[in-house]
Design an enzyme around this catalytic site. Structure first.
Site, PDB file in Angstrom:
ATOM      1  N   TYR A 170     -10.817   8.193  -0.353  1.00 37.28           N
ATOM      2  CA  TYR A 170     -10.292   6.835  -0.549  1.00 37.28           C
ATOM      3  C   TYR A 170     -10.744   5.923   0.589  1.00 37.28           C
ATOM      4  CZ  TYR A 170      -7.062   3.006  -1.388  1.00 37.28           C
ATOM      5  OH  TYR A 170      -6.523   1.767  -1.640  1.00 37.28           O
TER       6      TYR A 170
ATOM      7  N   HIS B  52      -9.408  -0.139  -7.414  1.00 35.68           N
ATOM      8  CA  HIS B  52      -9.839  -0.351  -6.028  1.00 35.68           C
ATOM      9  C   HIS B  52     -10.165  -1.819  -5.734  1.00 35.68           C
ATOM     10  CE1 HIS B  52     -10.215   3.863  -4.404  1.00 35.68           C
ATOM     11  NE2 HIS B  52     -10.020   4.094  -5.692  1.00 35.68           N
TER      12      HIS B  52
ATOM     13  N   SER C 188       4.264   7.892  -3.774  1.00 33.84           N
ATOM     14  CA  SER C 188       4.351   7.458  -2.373  1.00 33.84           C
ATOM     15  C   SER C 188       4.927   6.050  -2.260  1.00 33.84           C
ATOM     16  CB  SER C 188       2.984   7.556  -1.692  1.00 33.84           C
ATOM     17  OG  SER C 188       1.995   7.015  -2.522  1.00 33.84           O
TER      18      SER C 188
ATOM     19  N   GLU D 297       2.307   3.362   5.178  1.00 33.80           N
ATOM     20  CA  GLU D 297       1.328   4.314   4.629  1.00 33.80           C
ATOM     21  C   GLU D 297       0.058   4.323   5.483  1.00 33.80           C
ATOM     22  OE1 GLU D 297       1.540   4.720   0.548  1.00 33.80           O
ATOM     23  OE2 GLU D 297      -0.341   5.823   0.359  1.00 33.80           O
TER      24      GLU D 297
ATOM     25  N   ASP E 156       0.194  -0.808  -5.362  1.00 34.88           N
ATOM     26  CA  ASP E 156       1.279   0.124  -5.689  1.00 34.88           C
ATOM     27  C   ASP E 156       2.635  -0.451  -5.285  1.00 34.88           C
ATOM     28  OD1 ASP E 156      -0.918   1.643  -6.177  1.00 34.88           O
ATOM     29  OD2 ASP E 156      -0.677   2.959  -4.449  1.00 34.88           O
TER      30      ASP E 156
HETATM   31  C1  GLA Z   1      -4.333   3.834  -4.754  1.00 36.62           C
HETATM   32  C2  GLA Z   1      -3.998   2.851  -3.636  1.00 36.62           C
HETATM   33  C3  GLA Z   1      -3.972   1.400  -4.170  1.00 36.62           C
HETATM   34  C4  GLA Z   1      -5.240   1.068  -4.955  1.00 36.62           C
HETATM   35  C5  GLA Z   1      -5.546   2.172  -5.977  1.00 36.62           C
HETATM   36  C6  GLA Z   1      -6.873   1.996  -6.653  1.00 36.62           C
HETATM   37  O1  GLA Z   1      -3.298   3.848  -5.695  1.00 36.62           O
HETATM   38  O2  GLA Z   1      -2.764   3.162  -3.048  1.00 36.62           O
HETATM   39  O3  GLA Z   1      -3.780   0.492  -3.099  1.00 36.62           O
HETATM   40  O4  GLA Z   1      -6.325   0.847  -4.099  1.00 36.62           O
HETATM   41  O5  GLA Z   1      -5.537   3.475  -5.382  1.00 36.62           O
HETATM   42  O6  GLA Z   1      -6.906   0.820  -7.392  1.00 36.62           O
END
Ligand code: GLA
Length: 366
Positions: free
Chosen positions: A204, A18, A111, A143, A155
């Site tokens: 989240y 995060h 995703s 997204e 990601d």
């Molecule tokens: C998900 C989100 C990422 C990141 C991670 C945690 O994968 O899509 O952007 O924040 O959680 O590190």
């Protein structure tokens, strides 16, 4: 019309949980599985999609794109198409089949792999000129707007810009990307707990809001700018929950910096220790673990051959990532399965991202 095939892999997060939307640091890798899109441009303004695994189809006119009007599985694709339209990039009707070998909802970012494969498909089909960072940003915005998750760029960048046998280091403020060689003795095991994480609109986004409150209370632009010292000096003015959220992010940033140094000098033992520390911080500070993930990490800690393990990705279910000594994979998988019979283990390796796979340059910055 010419048939076009594009591919983008999933990713696993090594350290830096995060931290991306807090403008911090991340270490991750692309896995050897992903999403493939095959199809053609059409002469009209209709998009026809088919998911091979889900056995579902979606047909929609380009001028009718809206998240509420389409099935959840197709939002990752149509959200990208929507971004191309909003940004005035060339795009038209097309038909495509989506297939993949990434487990869904397992913390491997199926995703982002779908979004990136879509970006690459549209670029090939309609000719937009985009640099890697622009591609990642379009996928991320899709997204945010079509799926409702205010994710960072970890990601999308990892899935696009990784290279085989390396960890991908990302500075999520400057978006500098470095590739750090991974020790040739290690293997990567992704242990999918089977607990479905629900990033969509839920915890989240709450965590992200908590981090933003913390940054505001500390008087910094983002938690990237907060040190442990600054955080401690504000301990009494911060609500307990906000303090602990910030402690996680500050600690993760430090662990990524130290972990990068450890990788540079080939100290995989220290790197593994930082992974265990990261998991503890997720459990106690960020509260984004769950009993199944804790069980998997506790088991990994006691299993010979494991250097480190932690939850990977958003959390609240999903998978753990385990760095293990080559040759010990079977034993580790056996131990994890004995601890959590529903677990599904995938032995993988740091692999090329979508751009390297397609023979495209990683360095074109924008
Ligand atoms: C998900 C989100 C990422 C990141 C991670 C945690 O994968 O899509 O952007 O924040 O959680 O590190």
């Amino acid at each position: 019309m010419t048939t076009i095939t594009t591919y983008a892999p999933g990713r696993a997060e090594l350290l830096g949980n995060h931290t991306d939307y807090n403008e911090g640091f991340v270490l991750a890798l692309a896995v050897d599985r992903g999403t493939t899109i095959t199809g053609q441009a059409r002469n009209d303004r209709t998009v026809r999609l088919r998911s091979r695994e889900l056995k579902l189809t979606q047909e929609i006119a380009l001028n009718q794109l809206a998240a509420e009007g389409v099935a959840p599985w197709s939002r990752y694709i149509l959200g990208v198409v929507d971004q191309f339209q909003r940004n005035g990039l060339p795009v038209g009707g097309f038909e495509a089949e989506i297939s993949g070998n990434l487990p869904l909802g397992a913390g491997l970012s199926s995703s982002a792999s779908l979004e990136n494969a879509t970006v690459l498909f549209l670029v090939r089909a309609f000719g937009a000129k985009l640099g890697p960072l622009q591609m990642a940003r379009l996928a991320q915005k899709a997204e945010h707007d079509f799926v409702g998750v205010r994710c960072g760029l970890l990601d999308q960048i990892t899935s696009l810009m990784s290279t085989a046998e390396h960890a991908t280091y990302i500075d999520c403020r400057t978006f500098e990307v470095k590739h750090l060689p991974l020790d040739g003795r290690i293997s990567v095991i992704i242990a999918n707990s089977g607990v479905k994480h629900a990033l969509v609109g839920g915890e989240y986004n709450e965590r992200r809001a908590d981090c933003e409150s913390a940054a505001q209370a500390l008087g910094v632009k983002a938690l990237r700018d907060a040190s442990t010292q600054l955080l401690h000096s504000h301990r009494d003015n911060l609500a307990d929950r906000i303090y602990h959220r910030a402690l996680h992010i500050v600690g993760e940033n430090e662990r990524v910096i130290e972990g990068s140094e450890a990788l540079r000098r080939g100290d995989i033992t220290r790197f593994g220790q930082l992974m265990f520390d990261s998991h503890e911080s997720s459990r106690h500070n960020f509260e984004n673990s769950c009993p199944e993930l804790d069980q998997l990490v506790a088991t990994a800690r006691e299993t010979p051959g494991v250097f480190g393990a932690r939850l990977s990705g958003g959390g609240f279910g999903g998978a753990t990532i385990n760095l293990v000594e080559k040759g010990s994979e079977k034993e580790v998988v056996r131990a994890l399965t004995a601890a959590l019979p529903d677990v599904n283990c995938l032995v993988t390796a740091a692999s090329d991202g979508a751009l390297a796979r397609a023979g495209l340059s990683l360095s074109r910055r924008s």
